[in-house]
Each structure stands twice: as structure tokens, then as C-alpha cells.
Design a protein around this motif. Structure first.
Motif, PDB file in Angstrom:
ATOM      1  N   ARG A  29       0.811  -1.226   0.000  1.00  0.00           N
ATOM      2  CA  ARG A  29       0.000   0.000   0.000  1.00  0.00           C
ATOM      3  C   ARG A  29       0.840   1.269   0.000  1.00  0.00           C
ATOM      4  O   ARG A  29       0.483   2.278   0.616  1.00  0.00           O
ATOM      5  N   GLU A  32       1.795   6.234  -3.127  1.00  0.00           N
ATOM      6  CA  GLU A  32       2.485   7.440  -3.580  1.00  0.00           C
ATOM      7  C   GLU A  32       3.827   7.089  -4.218  1.00  0.00           C
ATOM      8  O   GLU A  32       4.193   7.644  -5.254  1.00  0.00           O
ATOM      9  N   LYS A  78      -3.851   9.488  -3.435  1.00  0.00           N
ATOM     10  CA  LYS A  78      -4.139  10.323  -2.262  1.00  0.00           C
ATOM     11  C   LYS A  78      -5.493   9.961  -1.659  1.00  0.00           C
ATOM     12  O   LYS A  78      -5.658   9.913  -0.437  1.00  0.00           O
ATOM     13  N   ARG A  81      -5.881   7.215   0.907  1.00  0.00           N
ATOM     14  CA  ARG A  81      -5.445   7.527   2.278  1.00  0.00           C
ATOM     15  C   ARG A  81      -6.537   8.238   3.081  1.00  0.00           C
ATOM     16  O   ARG A  81      -6.323   8.582   4.238  1.00  0.00           O
ATOM     17  N   THR A  82      -7.706   8.456   2.484  1.00  0.00           N
ATOM     18  CA  THR A  82      -8.784   9.176   3.160  1.00  0.00           C
ATOM     19  C   THR A  82      -9.878   8.212   3.602  1.00  0.00           C
ATOM     20  O   THR A  82      -9.874   7.034   3.251  1.00  0.00           O
TER      21      THR A  82
END
Length: 171
Positions: A29, A32, A78, A81-82
């Protein structure tokens, strides 16, 4: 038609190591860092496969599971990651197997045309259910400084009808 052109052993090993590293980043994971493997002009596509009688083509490039650029890959990474990435909350457990690495010179200097077969095992939750996604990746790698970057990736998924509920993971 398959072109047979020699690629030196050191380059082949370097490319195979690149794909092993890429799979590790995704399975751990590290999205990025994975996106950093893509060139600024990168294309990342997965056209739809259909079942048709011969000689009609079974790949429809005009429709796709996704059609990303580097910028959209950055946003997708990104988002994972939320707490709004509901398709991956909780995250899937994945294992990517990348095999049959075929390396040829690219059409432009400093590039390689690489085809790999992949198998993605993906499990979610505690019920013992899992997805298997199998296919071929057709990449153009471009040398930049001392490393390779993915300039173009076209993913051909073998299944015409996929049993997975979503494609919230990268292939």
C-alpha cells in the motif's frame, strides 16, 4: 507478429527487478511511491473486453475500466489515504504475481516495450471471499536518469465479466 530482438541480460534482470519492486509497493500500500514510477506524460488504461464471434475484435479501446493520466493516478493514490475511499475501507489484502516478462526495444530511443502477465489475488473482510484478476500489461518503459519510468500502460483483463464488485485497487 512477435518480434524477436535481443535485449542484454543485465537490462532484462533490471526490468524484472523493476516489476517485482512495483508489485511490492502496491501490495504494501505504498501508493504514492508507486505513482512515482510513472513518467509525467503517463497513460494508464484498461479497455473493456467483450465476447464476440471471430473475427470481430474482443477489446474495445473506446470504453474502459479506467483511463488515467499521472495526475489522476496521484489523486487516486491520495484518495486511498482518506476515509472517503469506501471501496477500499477497510483496505483489501492483495498479492500480485507478475510473470512472463517479455522485453523488446521500444519504438523510440531509450524506451522498452514490455509485456507482462499478472495475477492479482484480492481478499476483503473476514468471510474468506476473494477475487482473482488475471491479464496482460503492455508497457512502454522510458529511461530517466538511472531508473525506468512507466510511460504507458495498457492492461488487458482476461475476464469479459468480472466477479469483483469494484476495481478500487491498481493493477
Amino acid at each position: 507478429m512477435i518480434r524477436k530482438t535481443a535485449i542484454d541480460l543485465a537490462t532484462r534482470i533490471e526490468v524484472q527487478d523493476f516489476y517485482s519492486y512495483e508489485a511490492e509497493l502496491l501490495d504494501e500500500r505504498c501508493w504514492e511511491e508507486w505513482v512515482d514510477l510513472f513518467a509525467a506524460e503517463a497513460e494508464y488504461t484498461a479497455p473493456i473486453r467483450v465476447t464476440r464471434k471471430s473475427p470481430a475484435p474482443d477489446i474495445i479501446d473506446e470504453l474502459g475500466h479506467f483511463d488515467d493520466t499521472k495526475a489522476s493516478l496521484v489523486l487516486r493514490a491520495k484518495r486511498l489515504r482518506t476515509d472517503v475511499a469506501w471501496a477500499e475501507d477497510p483496505p483489501s489484502h492483495t498479492r500480485r504475481l507478475v510473470t512472463n516478462v517479455r522485453v523488446r526495444p521500444g519504438e523510440q530511443d531509450g524506451t522498452l516495450a514490455v509485456r507482462t502477465n499478472f495475477l492479482l489475488y484480492r481478499s476483503r473482510g473476514d468471510l474468506g471471499q476473494f477475487d482473482l484478476i488475471v491479464g496482460e500489461r503492455q508497457d512502454i518503459l522510458r529511461r530517466e536518469d538511472e531508473s525506468w519510468l512507466i510511460s504507458k500502460r495498457r492492461i488487458i483483463i482476461d475476464q469479459s465479466s468480472m466477479s469483483t464488485k469494484n476495481l478500487g485497487v491498481f493493477l
